[in-house]
Design an enzyme around this catalytic site. Sequence first.
Site, PDB file in Angstrom:
ATOM      1  N   LYS A  77       2.267  -3.926   6.692  1.00 48.09           N
ATOM      2  CA  LYS A  77       2.675  -3.953   5.276  1.00 48.09           C
ATOM      3  C   LYS A  77       4.197  -3.813   5.170  1.00 48.09           C
ATOM      4  O   LYS A  77       4.847  -4.500   4.383  1.00 48.09           O
ATOM      5  CB  LYS A  77       1.978  -2.838   4.489  1.00 48.09           C
ATOM      6  CG  LYS A  77       0.478  -3.048   4.328  1.00 48.09           C
ATOM      7  CD  LYS A  77       0.149  -4.241   3.459  1.00 48.09           C
ATOM      8  CE  LYS A  77      -1.330  -4.524   3.374  1.00 48.09           C
ATOM      9  NZ  LYS A  77      -1.639  -5.837   2.783  1.00 48.09           N
ATOM     10  N   TYR A  80      -1.631  -0.932  10.791  1.00 48.62           N
ATOM     11  CA  TYR A  80      -1.882  -1.532   9.468  1.00 48.62           C
ATOM     12  C   TYR A  80      -0.666  -1.313   8.563  1.00 48.62           C
ATOM     13  O   TYR A  80      -0.152  -2.244   7.932  1.00 48.62           O
ATOM     14  CB  TYR A  80      -3.142  -0.917   8.842  1.00 48.62           C
ATOM     15  CG  TYR A  80      -3.303  -1.235   7.381  1.00 48.62           C
ATOM     16  CD1 TYR A  80      -3.595  -2.523   6.965  1.00 48.62           C
ATOM     17  CD2 TYR A  80      -3.131  -0.243   6.404  1.00 48.62           C
ATOM     18  CE1 TYR A  80      -3.725  -2.825   5.611  1.00 48.62           C
ATOM     19  CE2 TYR A  80      -3.262  -0.536   5.059  1.00 48.62           C
ATOM     20  CZ  TYR A  80      -3.554  -1.826   4.665  1.00 48.62           C
ATOM     21  OH  TYR A  80      -3.671  -2.118   3.328  1.00 48.62           O
ATOM     22  N   SER A  89       0.837  -1.200   0.000  1.00 49.31           N
ATOM     23  CA  SER A  89       0.000   0.000   0.000  1.00 49.31           C
ATOM     24  C   SER A  89       0.867   1.244   0.000  1.00 49.31           C
ATOM     25  O   SER A  89       1.984   1.244   0.555  1.00 49.31           O
ATOM     26  CB  SER A  89      -0.857  -0.034   1.269  1.00 49.31           C
ATOM     27  OG  SER A  89      -1.402   1.245   1.512  1.00 49.31           O
TER      28      SER A  89
HETATM   29  N1  NAD Z   1      -8.744  -1.474  -0.709  1.00 43.45           N
HETATM   30  C1  NAD Z   1      -7.729  -0.652  -0.467  1.00 43.45           C
HETATM   31  O1  NAD Z   1      -7.933   0.563  -0.351  1.00 43.45           O
HETATM   32  C2  NAD Z   1      -6.326  -1.174  -0.368  1.00 43.45           C
HETATM   33  C3  NAD Z   1      -5.237  -0.276  -0.516  1.00 43.45           C
HETATM   34  C4  NAD Z   1      -3.949  -0.762  -0.407  1.00 43.45           C
HETATM   35  C5  NAD Z   1      -3.716  -2.112  -0.146  1.00 43.45           C
HETATM   36  N2  NAD Z   1      -4.779  -2.946   0.007  1.00 43.45           N
HETATM   37  C6  NAD Z   1      -4.510  -4.383   0.313  1.00 43.45           C
HETATM   38  O2  NAD Z   1      -5.060  -5.177  -0.720  1.00 43.45           O
HETATM   39  C7  NAD Z   1      -5.501  -6.425  -0.185  1.00 43.45           C
HETATM   40  C8  NAD Z   1      -6.940  -6.644  -0.622  1.00 43.45           C
HETATM   41  O3  NAD Z   1      -7.739  -5.553  -0.186  1.00 43.45           O
HETATM   42  P1  NAD Z   1      -9.312  -5.488  -0.416  1.00 43.45           P
HETATM   43  O4  NAD Z   1      -9.676  -4.056  -0.474  1.00 43.45           O
HETATM   44  O5  NAD Z   1      -9.681  -6.385  -1.526  1.00 43.45           O
HETATM   45  O6  NAD Z   1      -9.801  -6.065   0.975  1.00 43.45           O
HETATM   46  P2  NAD Z   1     -10.964  -7.119   1.283  1.00 43.45           P
HETATM   47  O7  NAD Z   1     -11.159  -7.119   2.760  1.00 43.45           O
HETATM   48  O8  NAD Z   1     -12.132  -6.874   0.420  1.00 43.45           O
HETATM   49  O9  NAD Z   1     -10.286  -8.485   0.833  1.00 43.45           O
HETATM   50  C9  NAD Z   1      -9.456  -9.254   1.688  1.00 43.45           C
HETATM   51  C10 NAD Z   1      -9.953 -10.681   1.626  1.00 43.45           C
HETATM   52  O10 NAD Z   1      -9.126 -11.499   2.463  1.00 43.45           O
HETATM   53  C11 NAD Z   1      -9.976 -12.384   3.175  1.00 43.45           C
HETATM   54  N3  NAD Z   1      -9.256 -12.770   4.390  1.00 43.45           N
HETATM   55  C12 NAD Z   1      -9.003 -12.002   5.487  1.00 43.45           C
HETATM   56  N4  NAD Z   1      -8.298 -12.708   6.386  1.00 43.45           N
HETATM   57  C13 NAD Z   1      -8.091 -13.942   5.850  1.00 43.45           C
HETATM   58  C14 NAD Z   1      -7.409 -15.114   6.302  1.00 43.45           C
HETATM   59  N5  NAD Z   1      -6.817 -15.153   7.498  1.00 43.45           N
HETATM   60  N6  NAD Z   1      -7.394 -16.196   5.500  1.00 43.45           N
HETATM   61  C15 NAD Z   1      -8.017 -16.163   4.274  1.00 43.45           C
HETATM   62  N7  NAD Z   1      -8.679 -15.087   3.811  1.00 43.45           N
HETATM   63  C16 NAD Z   1      -8.702 -13.988   4.579  1.00 43.45           C
HETATM   64  C17 NAD Z   1     -11.254 -11.613   3.411  1.00 43.45           C
HETATM   65  O11 NAD Z   1     -12.380 -12.446   3.663  1.00 43.45           O
HETATM   66  C18 NAD Z   1     -11.397 -10.835   2.111  1.00 43.45           C
HETATM   67  O12 NAD Z   1     -12.128 -11.561   1.146  1.00 43.45           O
HETATM   68  C19 NAD Z   1      -5.311  -6.337   1.327  1.00 43.45           C
HETATM   69  O13 NAD Z   1      -4.112  -6.979   1.664  1.00 43.45           O
HETATM   70  C20 NAD Z   1      -5.207  -4.841   1.573  1.00 43.45           C
HETATM   71  O14 NAD Z   1      -4.438  -4.559   2.718  1.00 43.45           O
HETATM   72  C21 NAD Z   1      -6.071  -2.522  -0.116  1.00 43.45           C
END
Ligand code: NAD
Length: 340
Positions: free
Chosen positions: A152, A148, A124
Amino acid sequence: MKILVTGGAGYIGSHTWIALREAGHTPVIVDNFANASPRVLSRLGQLFQTEPVCIAGDIRNATLIERVIEDHGCEAVIHFAGYKAVGESMAEPLKYFEVNVGGTERLLTAMANTGVRKLIFSSSATVYGDPEILPIPEDHPLSTASVYGQTKLIVEDMLRALHASDPQWAIAILRYFNPVGAHPSGLIGEDPADTPNNLMPFIAQVAVGRRPHLNVFGNDYPTPDGTGVRDYIHVCDLAEGHVAALSLLDEPQCTALNLGTGKGHSVLEMVEAFERASGRHVPYRITDRRPGDIASCYADPSRAEALTGWRAERGLDEMCADVWRWQSQNPLGYLDVAAE
Ligand SMILES: NC(=O)c1ccc[n+]([C@@H]2O[C@H](COP(=O)([O-])OP(=O)(O)OC[C@H]3O[C@@H](n4cnc5c(N)ncnc54)[C@H](O)[C@@H]3O)[C@@H](O)[C@H]2O)c1
């Protein structure tokens, strides 16, 4: 390629599943549905006639991950699974360290045990802290203000150490800026379980009548209209960035890439763009700044284009139109499933 996609039922993972299928790859999802609805799977199935291969399970279960990799012949992993709410990470740090850091360590161990050493990791822009240089290049100093963000950074360090210890690993660390938007079908999109932490789903919920107004946290930042400026990237562009980054896994390396548009937009610009796309009024109130928020953050995305040929194509109006289609067709997100 056969690719294990952890967290593939989530917001970015489900859009990436589509991009992978469209590019001819075979994704296999592992998700424990901690922050996703199983209904995502039937929605994805509507787009491709067959439901995704999905194993309900946890990345902390290395035995399960090893079995999935072996049973499905996975050659690479795209690792989305984890928690992402900054405020919650400050209130419940151990939960974040356990899943985001401990879970990734378990996943990497399972990969090492099965001889799979190709990984794309979701990082991120939060790892750049309060940026000293704009647009932000990948070699900008790394720091962070939240638990958080720390998770990362720790995982990034873990990946660099792993590659240093065994140079056969091929690792792409993708630093996302602000993912927004939804698939143009209106079938999948961002569906926060509680109060949205991010601006766009909040605006969309105000426009659809689920919330009375938007709180704008501060209008005295050193930006053109005083509100915070961010680099919003359409989630379909982001998803395609992962497909492009697979090419980096052909050669052993550990490299970080920004996935952003290179353009910053203020909160008030986002509100206006959403009003244009939806034809709805989005009332807002200016409130105090939120602790930890920064004024401006936008990417220098040129490295991603130079190394993979990828760049973001979709503009702000398309991002807003796609969110509005998703939100207006599914006012309660995946709870609106009368027909399924
Ligand atoms: N959305 C954003 O703004 C953003 C920005 C930067 C980075 N990210 C990173 O991108 C990744 C995806 O983000 P997103 O927005 O799709 O989030 P999200 O919460 O929609 O998706 C994460 C998924 O991981 C699953 N999950 C959580 N813990 C788990 C575990 N222990 N075992 C298996 N599955 C598990 C959840 O059920 C979910 O489906 C994350 O790592 C997040 O930190 C997101």
